[in-house]
Design an enzyme around this catalytic site. Sequence first.
Site, PDB file in Angstrom:
ATOM      1  N   ASP A 164      65.286 100.188  90.025  1.00  0.00           N
ATOM      2  CA  ASP A 164      63.956  99.401  89.663  1.00  0.00           C
ATOM      3  C   ASP A 164      63.819  98.085  89.317  1.00  0.00           C
ATOM      4  O   ASP A 164      63.094  97.350  88.599  1.00  0.00           O
ATOM      5  CB  ASP A 164      62.697 100.419  88.871  1.00  0.00           C
ATOM      6  N   VAL A 180      53.913  99.337  75.700  1.00  0.00           N
ATOM      7  CA  VAL A 180      54.821  98.845  75.198  1.00  0.00           C
ATOM      8  C   VAL A 180      54.098  97.727  73.780  1.00  0.00           C
ATOM      9  O   VAL A 180      53.179  97.038  74.414  1.00  0.00           O
ATOM     10  CB  VAL A 180      55.766  97.818  75.872  1.00  0.00           C
ATOM     11  N   ILE A 191      51.873  94.708  74.223  1.00  0.00           N
ATOM     12  CA  ILE A 191      52.286  93.734  75.260  1.00  0.00           C
ATOM     13  C   ILE A 191      52.143  94.267  76.642  1.00  0.00           C
ATOM     14  O   ILE A 191      51.703  93.256  77.381  1.00  0.00           O
ATOM     15  CB  ILE A 191      54.098  93.829  74.933  1.00  0.00           C
ATOM     16  N   ASN A 192      52.305  95.315  76.862  1.00  0.00           N
ATOM     17  CA  ASN A 192      52.172  95.694  78.222  1.00  0.00           C
ATOM     18  C   ASN A 192      51.975  97.253  78.404  1.00  0.00           C
ATOM     19  O   ASN A 192      52.342  97.776  77.323  1.00  0.00           O
ATOM     20  CB  ASN A 192      53.491  95.146  79.062  1.00  0.00           C
ATOM     21  N   GLU A 193      51.623  97.544  79.379  1.00  0.00           N
ATOM     22  CA  GLU A 193      51.468  99.200  79.689  1.00  0.00           C
ATOM     23  C   GLU A 193      51.968  99.293  81.028  1.00  0.00           C
ATOM     24  O   GLU A 193      51.698  98.885  81.977  1.00  0.00           O
ATOM     25  CB  GLU A 193      50.182  99.590  79.579  1.00  0.00           C
ATOM     26  N   THR A 227      54.015 102.116  83.933  1.00  0.00           N
ATOM     27  CA  THR A 227      53.893 103.432  84.296  1.00  0.00           C
ATOM     28  C   THR A 227      54.327 104.502  83.415  1.00  0.00           C
ATOM     29  O   THR A 227      53.664 105.617  82.903  1.00  0.00           O
ATOM     30  CB  THR A 227      54.684 103.759  85.435  1.00  0.00           C
ATOM     31  N   TYR A 228      55.083 104.344  82.607  1.00  0.00           N
ATOM     32  CA  TYR A 228      56.002 105.229  81.707  1.00  0.00           C
ATOM     33  C   TYR A 228      55.631 105.176  80.300  1.00  0.00           C
ATOM     34  O   TYR A 228      55.947 105.961  79.173  1.00  0.00           O
ATOM     35  CB  TYR A 228      57.375 105.331  81.973  1.00  0.00           C
ATOM     36  N   GLY A 229      54.844 104.085  79.952  1.00  0.00           N
ATOM     37  CA  GLY A 229      54.406 104.121  78.469  1.00  0.00           C
ATOM     38  C   GLY A 229      54.232 102.629  78.208  1.00  0.00           C
ATOM     39  O   GLY A 229      54.348 101.753  78.703  1.00  0.00           O
TER      40      GLY A 229
HETATM   41  N1  LIG Z   1      61.936  95.077  74.875  1.00  0.00           N
HETATM   42  C1  LIG Z   1      60.622  94.220  75.239  1.00  0.00           C
HETATM   43  N2  LIG Z   1      60.484  93.302  74.607  1.00  0.00           N
HETATM   44  C2  LIG Z   1      59.457  92.750  74.863  1.00  0.00           C
HETATM   45  N3  LIG Z   1      58.314  93.170  76.128  1.00  0.00           N
HETATM   46  C3  LIG Z   1      58.806  94.333  76.776  1.00  0.00           C
HETATM   47  C4  LIG Z   1      60.136  94.918  76.396  1.00  0.00           C
HETATM   48  N4  LIG Z   1      60.358  96.092  76.932  1.00  0.00           N
HETATM   49  C5  LIG Z   1      59.225  96.212  77.911  1.00  0.00           C
HETATM   50  N5  LIG Z   1      58.331  95.006  77.634  1.00  0.00           N
HETATM   51  C6  LIG Z   1      57.215  94.727  78.382  1.00  0.00           C
HETATM   52  O1  LIG Z   1      56.726  95.956  78.980  1.00  0.00           O
HETATM   53  C7  LIG Z   1      56.458  96.063  80.190  1.00  0.00           C
HETATM   54  C8  LIG Z   1      56.515  97.461  80.812  1.00  0.00           C
HETATM   55  O2  LIG Z   1      57.970  97.962  80.173  1.00  0.00           O
HETATM   56  P1  LIG Z   1      58.745  98.862  81.052  1.00  0.00           P
HETATM   57  O3  LIG Z   1      58.936  98.146  82.567  1.00  0.00           O
HETATM   58  O4  LIG Z   1      59.849  99.477  80.243  1.00  0.00           O
HETATM   59  O5  LIG Z   1      57.650 100.198  80.968  1.00  0.00           O
HETATM   60  P2  LIG Z   1      57.438 101.031  82.328  1.00  0.00           P
HETATM   61  O6  LIG Z   1      56.421 102.061  81.883  1.00  0.00           O
HETATM   62  O7  LIG Z   1      58.744 101.762  82.684  1.00  0.00           O
HETATM   63  O8  LIG Z   1      56.879 100.048  83.396  1.00  0.00           O
HETATM   64  P3  LIG Z   1      56.952 100.196  85.207  1.00  0.00           P
HETATM   65  O9  LIG Z   1      55.465 100.480  85.259  1.00  0.00           O
HETATM   66  O10 LIG Z   1      57.425  98.837  85.353  1.00  0.00           O
HETATM   67  O11 LIG Z   1      57.853 101.193  85.349  1.00  0.00           O
HETATM   68  C9  LIG Z   1      57.479  95.138  80.858  1.00  0.00           C
HETATM   69  O12 LIG Z   1      57.284  94.595  82.036  1.00  0.00           O
HETATM   70  C10 LIG Z   1      57.564  94.026  79.768  1.00  0.00           C
HETATM   71  O13 LIG Z   1      56.638  93.166  79.900  1.00  0.00           O
END
Ligand SMILES: Nc1ncnc2c1ncn2[C@@H]1O[C@H](COP(=O)(O)OP(=O)(O)OP(=O)(O)O)[C@@H](O)[C@H]1O
Length: 683
Positions: free
Chosen positions: A446, A331, A323-325, A327-329
């Site tokens: 955040d 997804v 779905i996405n990447e 900073t912390y992981g």
């Molecule tokens: N439960 C979910 N269902 C669908 N998509 C999700 C979900 N959780 C996260 N995502 C997708 O993944 C992206 C990154 O998730 P998240 O913000 O938790 O990761 P992060 O590594 O903490 O990101 P950031 O760089 O914003 O700190 C979100 O912007 C969203 O698009």
Amino acid sequence: MAAGRLDVSWRRGGGGGYFDELRRGGDRGVVRKNGYHSSTRVRSFDFKSGFNCRDEERHCGELWQFNAFGDSPRYEEGEISGNEDGVQLPLEKKRRFSPVVWDAEEKEARISLKNRVFQRSSTQGLNVVSDEDVVKSSFKGGLELVVDEDRVDGGSVDGIESEYPAPQSASLPPKKDGGYGQEQDQVEEEELPNARNIAMSRWASDDDSPRDTTLVDDEGMHGEIVCRTNSIEREGCQREVSDRDRSSSPQSDERGYSISFTSEHELQNDAMDVDDIGDENVSVNDMEQTDGWIDEPTTTIQRGINMLEGCRSVFKYERLNEINEGTYGKVYKARDKKTGEFVALKKVKMDVGRDRYLEEYGFPLTSLREINILMSFDHPSIVKVKEVVMGDLDSVFMVMEYMEHDLKGVTQAMKQPFSTSEVKCLMLQLLEGVKYLHDNWVLHRDLKTSNLLLNNKGELKVCDFGMSRQYSSPLKPYTSLVVTLWYRAPELLLGAKQYSTAVDMWSVGCIMAEMLTKEPLFTGKGEIDHLDKIFKTLGTPNETTWPGLSKLPGAKANFVKQPHNQLRKKFPFTPFTGSPVLSDLGFDLLNKLLTYDPEKRITADDALNHPWFHEVPLPKSKESMPTFPPQYAKKRHNRRAMKCLDSWRSSEGRQYQVLSGMYWYISSSGIYSLLYNDPLPTL
Ligand SMILES: Nc1ncnc2c1ncn2[C@@H]1O[C@H](COP(=O)(O)OP(=O)(O)OP(=O)(O)O)[C@@H](O)[C@H]1O
């Protein structure tokens, strides 16, 4: 809710190395290595109880247990004491942080006998437990038994009693200096909320060891016995499966336990054709070699009774698209193989730069925070974490409810901004979520559009709690490097170390403006530039408008001087353009959210009661919120999809195709992409 526990073990000595290992529950002590004495400490992160951290250490084969963080289970206590972000909470506030599970009705006590750990639970039965989800491990372990004091009469456990009499009461590990007195006993009781689903998870041991599949079995037991062993030599209590017993066909023993082993390195090779793509969920298991989620575990042991859920394996889920990447992981979208339910799996990044927790305990603090908070919260506007699962190679995943979109993606893709009534619907949900956080003494820190998830039921949920933390009153100094720049409150930009819920409310203001206009409100390129942009729009603050401003570290910088608030100009009255009109009441709320002085900035509670939500147009109901086409997949190198589309394209001879609502196209580089809201190509 399923639960999980992670044991983080690290070893010293035995070769001079210092290396961390993440282990599921059950990993216990390697004592000797290369002839040197080596001690292994296992720190248990109990995700079910929020954050219950406990240490066990082995010395010369003896298990010592002690509390990692002092006197009682509490939220991030280890991190709280004495670090820069430290907060020491008054007791009543601790309690008020209710979502972190405090009630430990089902207390357990661990009893160490020789190398064995008995775990007692006041409510759990004595069960033979095995693991459906065993993940490969190279651990050579001890034995852990979980014994129910209510069910085990006089400490008698069939087949175990003679050598390891079940305890009458919670006895203690060997008393060491400053070790376990009565007080410690008490603490131990308090520190161990029910971990029935966690403590029982265990590891298969060395691949080359026939004992890695050893099971302990006791027919007549009504409870639970967990054996973590490669060295169990217990008569009447053992079922040993040798290497040659391994086969890919399930077996059943006479007690009805089914024992099955998948073949070594068996990959899930689900054939896929074009229809799979049309199913929206493009399985990528066999192409993207993402560590930790590649192979099925080599050994699977299934038993049909009293199956307890420990930290399950990620292989319970079929990985679909990324779905996405963040900073912390990364997804991923995934599907529960059993229930078919879609979930989002966030892989915990272990390379997050300098992280004291990562260095010391083998698990990053940001993820601990996130897991702890999300697993303990329960609110419709907060994304739910169902469980934490383990993959291979010590990878850890958070399993979340799946949300189809995030607000950032949706606003970027929309042709028109949300209508006023849609904004109201989303704002109400956001404020409810933020209020819930603040009521529970948590700052998100955040909030931004990419951390607000949307689904096709019109629901909005806050995610990404990696930056969040518990706060207290009076405030303690925190780091000011929080909140993505564009949504960062001015006090943070000016270097305030003491801040509170108001930082989140500023972000909410920025988000509200962005929902109304479809454009981010302030888009600074750096902190000073960002402050300049804010001041140009809202006017430059001074001691009168913001008492205490001059004391902030960054206040002396030479900022743009702009005496007037120009915010209204950003929301012109344009009834015929189709843009939403921000009424005076709406503008009043926005102004209150974007108030410089954090003391005067509106709270989530007050914002929820703002009259803007009661004037027409009234907030839309969730049910009548628009749905959006599937989120576009960021992953561009989907080889399997490419392959399928390739054949499909050559047969159809088209450049674009719509499959199950997704717009596929071939980019100039020849890479297939999924486009969200792309204009429909002429076919
Ligand atoms: N439960 C979910 N269902 C669908 N998509 C999700 C979900 N959780 C996260 N995502 C997708 O993944 C992206 C990154 O998730 P998240 O913000 O938790 O990761 P992060 O590594 O903490 O990101 P950031 O760089 O914003 O700190 C979100 O912007 C969203 O698009």
